[in-house]
Design a protein around this motif. Structure first.
Motif, mmCIF file in Angstrom:
data_model
loop_
_atom_site.group_PDB
_atom_site.id
_atom_site.type_symbol
_atom_site.label_atom_id
_atom_site.label_comp_id
_atom_site.label_asym_id
_atom_site.label_seq_id
_atom_site.Cartn_x
_atom_site.Cartn_y
_atom_site.Cartn_z
ATOM 1 N N LEU A 19 0.856 -1.191 0.000
ATOM 2 C CA LEU A 19 0.000 0.000 0.000
ATOM 3 C C LEU A 19 0.884 1.230 0.000
ATOM 4 C CD1 LEU A 19 -2.586 -1.039 2.747
ATOM 5 C CD2 LEU A 19 -2.846 -1.233 0.275
ATOM 6 N N ASN A 20 0.528 2.215 -0.797
ATOM 7 C CA ASN A 20 1.321 3.435 -0.882
ATOM 8 C C ASN A 20 0.396 4.645 -0.784
ATOM 9 O OD1 ASN A 20 3.451 5.159 -1.172
ATOM 10 N ND2 ASN A 20 3.620 4.902 -3.391
ATOM 11 N N ASN A 21 0.383 5.278 0.396
ATOM 12 C CA ASN A 21 -0.399 6.492 0.627
ATOM 13 C C ASN A 21 -1.890 6.284 0.353
ATOM 14 O OD1 ASN A 21 -0.408 9.189 1.502
ATOM 15 N ND2 ASN A 21 -0.475 9.911 -0.604
ATOM 16 N N LYS A 22 -2.452 5.215 0.909
ATOM 17 C CA LYS A 22 -3.864 4.876 0.686
ATOM 18 C C LYS A 22 -4.741 5.392 1.820
ATOM 19 C CE LYS A 22 -3.122 2.661 -3.071
ATOM 20 N NZ LYS A 22 -3.569 3.144 -4.350
ATOM 21 N N PRO A 55 1.025 0.166 10.280
ATOM 22 C CA PRO A 55 1.438 0.852 9.055
ATOM 23 C C PRO A 55 2.858 1.412 9.167
ATOM 24 C CG PRO A 55 -0.171 2.180 10.249
ATOM 25 C CD PRO A 55 -0.042 0.876 10.986
ATOM 26 N N ASP A 56 3.557 1.464 8.043
ATOM 27 C CA ASP A 56 4.874 2.097 8.009
ATOM 28 C C ASP A 56 4.716 3.611 8.132
ATOM 29 O OD1 ASP A 56 6.040 -0.412 7.618
ATOM 30 O OD2 ASP A 56 5.972 -0.218 5.433
ATOM 31 N N GLU A 57 3.660 4.133 7.504
ATOM 32 C CA GLU A 57 3.342 5.566 7.559
ATOM 33 C C GLU A 57 1.831 5.711 7.584
ATOM 34 O OE1 GLU A 57 5.158 7.727 4.326
ATOM 35 O OE2 GLU A 57 6.996 6.562 4.501
ATOM 36 N N GLY A 58 1.358 6.862 8.032
ATOM 37 C CA GLY A 58 -0.069 7.136 8.067
ATOM 38 C C GLY A 58 -0.701 6.692 9.371
ATOM 39 N N ILE A 59 -2.016 6.924 9.489
ATOM 40 C CA ILE A 59 -2.720 6.573 10.717
ATOM 41 C C ILE A 59 -4.020 5.842 10.409
ATOM 42 C CG2 ILE A 59 -1.753 8.460 12.095
ATOM 43 C CD1 ILE A 59 -4.463 9.879 11.778
ATOM 44 N N ILE A 60 -4.433 5.049 11.363
ATOM 45 C CA ILE A 60 -5.703 4.344 11.302
ATOM 46 C C ILE A 60 -6.466 4.721 12.563
ATOM 47 C CG2 ILE A 60 -6.851 2.102 11.226
ATOM 48 C CD1 ILE A 60 -4.187 1.077 9.900
ATOM 49 N N CYS A 61 -7.673 5.253 12.393
ATOM 50 C CA CYS A 61 -8.463 5.727 13.530
ATOM 51 C C CYS A 61 -9.798 5.008 13.616
ATOM 52 C CB CYS A 61 -8.730 7.231 13.403
ATOM 53 S SG CYS A 61 -7.259 8.241 13.601
ATOM 54 N N LEU A 62 -10.229 4.761 14.829
ATOM 55 C CA LEU A 62 -11.556 4.232 15.118
ATOM 56 C C LEU A 62 -12.265 5.283 15.956
ATOM 57 C CD1 LEU A 62 -13.628 1.933 15.070
ATOM 58 C CD2 LEU A 62 -12.561 1.056 17.146
ATOM 59 N N ASP A 63 -13.348 5.798 15.422
ATOM 60 C CA ASP A 63 -14.107 6.867 16.087
ATOM 61 C C ASP A 63 -13.207 8.035 16.495
ATOM 62 O OD1 ASP A 63 -16.470 5.410 15.779
ATOM 63 O OD2 ASP A 63 -16.186 4.379 17.684
#
Length: 108
Positions: A19-22, A55-63
């Motif tokens: 994945l690249n900047n998804k 992830p290597d970069e970026g964030i994953i958020c829940l609520d």
């Protein structure tokens, strides 16, 4: 809402960027499907969203809260359920015994 923002991920073993900047978001109460050819990142995306990979970069958020701040184990224990494609069952146990093992682990 479950949200992945500018996420990049690659497997270090074969140095492949999956994945690249998804970015993608999922609203509560709606049904979604991920589809595409083999190797485009469907399973990787689900593993990232479920807190099974970071992830290597970026964030994953829940609520609105970064899942890294929730804690990956806490996320999987209390917020997100994950059913593996091959179920990850112990082949020498019955279905009931497999469920009981999971319950015993959860109760710890």
């Amino acid at each position: 809402m479950l949200e992945m923002t500018n996420v990049t991920f690659g497997y270090p073993k074969n140095k492949t960027k999956v994945l690249n900047n998804k970015s993608i978001s999922f609203e509560k109460g709606k049904t979604y499907a991920l589809f595409g050819e083999s190797g485009v990142g469907k399973t990787t995306t689900l593993m990232l969203l479920g807190g099974l990979e970071k992830p290597d970069e970026g964030i994953i958020c829940l609520d609105g809260v970064n899942i890294a701040d929730i804690g990956f184990q806490n996320l999987r224990r209390n917020k997100i359920a994950y059913v593996f494609q091959n179920y990850q069952l112990f082949p020498y146990m019955t279905a009931i015994e497999n469920v009981l093992v999971a319950i015993r682990i959860y109760e710890r």
